[in-house]
Motif scaffolding. Sequence first.
Motif, PDB file in Angstrom:
ATOM      1  N   MET A  51       1.006  -1.114  -0.162  1.00 27.62           N
ATOM      2  CA  MET A  51       0.004   0.062  -0.194  1.00 27.62           C
ATOM      3  C   MET A  51       1.027   1.286   0.036  1.00 27.62           C
ATOM      4  N   ASN A  52       0.559   2.316  -0.698  1.00 22.75           N
ATOM      5  CA  ASN A  52       1.044   3.647  -0.503  1.00 22.75           C
ATOM      6  C   ASN A  52      -0.008   4.493  -0.412  1.00 22.75           C
ATOM      7  N   LYS A  53       0.525   5.882  -0.464  1.00 27.15           N
ATOM      8  CA  LYS A  53      -0.323   6.972  -0.318  1.00 27.15           C
ATOM      9  C   LYS A  53      -1.375   6.998  -1.367  1.00 27.15           C
ATOM     10  N   GLN A  54      -1.062   7.054  -2.450  1.00 28.32           N
ATOM     11  CA  GLN A  54      -1.978   7.160  -3.771  1.00 28.32           C
ATOM     12  C   GLN A  54      -3.195   6.081  -3.646  1.00 28.32           C
ATOM     13  N   GLU A  55      -2.686   4.756  -3.381  1.00 24.74           N
ATOM     14  CA  GLU A  55      -3.712   3.731  -3.345  1.00 24.74           C
ATOM     15  C   GLU A  55      -4.747   3.875  -2.263  1.00 24.74           C
ATOM     16  N   ALA A  56      -4.003   4.514  -1.299  1.00 19.85           N
ATOM     17  CA  ALA A  56      -4.879   4.587  -0.197  1.00 19.85           C
ATOM     18  C   ALA A  56      -5.887   5.750  -0.144  1.00 19.85           C
ATOM     19  N   MET A  57      -5.593   6.778  -1.026  1.00 25.32           N
ATOM     20  CA  MET A  57      -6.282   7.940  -0.996  1.00 25.32           C
ATOM     21  C   MET A  57      -7.638   7.397  -2.120  1.00 25.32           C
ATOM     22  N   ASP A  83      -2.302  14.235   4.932  1.00 21.46           N
ATOM     23  CA  ASP A  83      -1.001  14.649   5.602  1.00 21.46           C
ATOM     24  C   ASP A  83      -0.560  13.454   6.503  1.00 21.46           C
ATOM     25  N   ILE A  84      -1.467  12.751   7.132  1.00 26.10           N
ATOM     26  CA  ILE A  84      -0.988  11.391   7.740  1.00 26.10           C
ATOM     27  C   ILE A  84      -0.422  10.297   6.708  1.00 26.10           C
ATOM     28  N   LEU A  85      -1.120  10.169   6.021  1.00 31.26           N
ATOM     29  CA  LEU A  85      -0.817   9.064   4.912  1.00 31.26           C
ATOM     30  C   LEU A  85       0.664   9.617   4.170  1.00 31.26           C
ATOM     31  N   ASN A  86       0.826  10.965   3.862  1.00 31.73           N
ATOM     32  CA  ASN A  86       2.186  11.320   3.583  1.00 31.73           C
ATOM     33  C   ASN A  86       3.179  11.025   4.627  1.00 31.73           C
ATOM     34  N   LEU A  87       3.034  11.212   5.626  1.00 31.38           N
ATOM     35  CA  LEU A  87       3.956  10.709   6.790  1.00 31.38           C
ATOM     36  C   LEU A  87       4.397   9.242   6.554  1.00 31.38           C
ATOM     37  N   PHE A  88       3.466   8.446   6.458  1.00 32.29           N
ATOM     38  CA  PHE A  88       3.733   6.947   6.401  1.00 32.29           C
ATOM     39  C   PHE A  88       4.478   6.693   4.835  1.00 32.29           C
ATOM     40  N   ARG A 126       6.480   8.749   3.545  1.00 34.05           N
ATOM     41  CA  ARG A 126       7.815   9.333   3.520  1.00 34.05           C
ATOM     42  C   ARG A 126       8.664   8.491   4.446  1.00 34.05           C
ATOM     43  N   LYS A 127       8.127   7.846   5.715  1.00 34.28           N
ATOM     44  CA  LYS A 127       8.783   7.390   6.679  1.00 34.28           C
ATOM     45  C   LYS A 127       9.292   5.813   6.133  1.00 34.28           C
ATOM     46  N   GLY A 128       8.356   5.133   5.638  1.00 33.32           N
ATOM     47  CA  GLY A 128       8.607   3.742   5.186  1.00 33.32           C
ATOM     48  C   GLY A 128       8.984   2.888   6.429  1.00 33.32           C
ATOM     49  N   GLY A 129       8.509   2.942   7.399  1.00 30.80           N
ATOM     50  CA  GLY A 129       8.573   2.171   8.689  1.00 30.80           C
ATOM     51  C   GLY A 129       7.306   2.284   9.646  1.00 30.80           C
ATOM     52  N   TYR A 130       7.576   1.836  10.700  1.00 32.09           N
ATOM     53  CA  TYR A 130       6.429   2.174  11.748  1.00 32.09           C
ATOM     54  C   TYR A 130       6.383   3.714  12.255  1.00 32.09           C
ATOM     55  N   LEU A 131       5.158   4.117  12.778  1.00 35.21           N
ATOM     56  CA  LEU A 131       5.073   5.180  13.272  1.00 35.21           C
ATOM     57  C   LEU A 131       4.051   5.238  14.292  1.00 35.21           C
ATOM     58  N   SER A 132       4.246   5.760  15.382  1.00 33.73           N
ATOM     59  CA  SER A 132       3.066   5.733  16.748  1.00 33.73           C
ATOM     60  C   SER A 132       2.340   6.938  16.658  1.00 33.73           C
ATOM     61  N   ALA A 133       1.325   7.141  17.287  1.00 30.40           N
ATOM     62  CA  ALA A 133       0.193   8.278  17.327  1.00 30.40           C
ATOM     63  C   ALA A 133       1.088   9.589  17.723  1.00 30.40           C
ATOM     64  N   PHE A 158       2.195   1.246   6.619  1.00 26.43           N
ATOM     65  CA  PHE A 158       1.132   0.828   5.436  1.00 26.43           C
ATOM     66  C   PHE A 158       1.347  -0.683   5.431  1.00 26.43           C
ATOM     67  N   HIS A 159       0.057  -1.240   4.968  1.00 26.26           N
ATOM     68  CA  HIS A 159      -0.240  -2.535   4.969  1.00 26.26           C
ATOM     69  C   HIS A 159       0.575  -3.327   3.674  1.00 26.26           C
TER      70      HIS A 159
END
Length: 155
Positions: A1-7, A23-28, A30-37, A82-83
């Motif tokens: 999954m990526n941002k475009q597919e998610a949108m 913007d939340i999806l943009n973070l994921f 760019r990060k390419g790993g796990y993020l917390s709230a 991302f899944h």
Amino acid sequence: MNKQEAMVLLKNKGYKHTDKREDILNLFDRKGGYLSAKDIQIALKDDYPGISFDTIYRNLSLFQDLMILEETELDGEKMYQFHCKEHHHHHLICLRCGKTRTIDVCPMQDLSQVDPDFQVTGHKFEIYGYCKECRKKIENEKKPLQDSITVSPST
């Protein structure tokens, strides 16, 4: 999954587009790993000074329900990325930076012989440790600083 597919998925499922979601999806993305709230709140605080954990968790929950994000737990904290919609696989997860690496080995192949009468409906297998870059940073942090020499002008 990526941002475009998610949108696209959000739109197809009838969810409205919001800047916060994007913007939340943009973070994921760019990060390419796990993020917390908390990571998300810190990253978005300048653009959304009053963003609450409730808003963040509500979006994370939606993204999980739609299989945009997957969740794991590191040190008692829920983390998201991302899944992965590729073939069946598992992850190596860096405890410092949260980056993941896919591993194709599945221990369930061997474990299924332990109790053939047990019907497995799902499983999760993750290996935690430190990636090469983080190990270098950790080692550098442990090294004592070299003594500095102060040279004073002669009188």
